[in-house]
Write a protein that holds these residues in place. Structure first.
Motif: not given
Length: 72
Positions: A7-18
């Motif tokens: 979940i942490t990894w997914a949130l970091i990827l989402l934040a980086a893409s945004c």
């Protein structure tokens, strides 16, 4: 534990893409423009918003300039 890491990894990827800048156009310029067929005028964002309130006898044609190559 693994679930929290995923979940942490997914949130970091989402934040980086945004957070990345995908619009290379200078402020006030966009890739959009429209033409009223038969009239010969070219309209960008604000002008188009005003002009579209009036009828266009030949119909609207819409264009996209693509990404700019801004070099000094």
């Amino acid at each position: 534990m693994i679930r929290i890491l995923i979940i942490t990894w997914a949130l970091i990827l989402l934040a980086a893409s945004c957070a990345s800048k995908t619009n290379n156009w200078p402020r006030g310029m966009t890739p959009f423009f429209a033409e009223c067929d038969g009239e010969g005028g070219t309209y960008t964002d604000k002008e188009y918003a005003v002009r579209k309130k009036q009828p266009c006898p030949g119909g609207w044609k819409f264009f996209d300039r693509g990404e700019p190559t801004l070099t000094n």
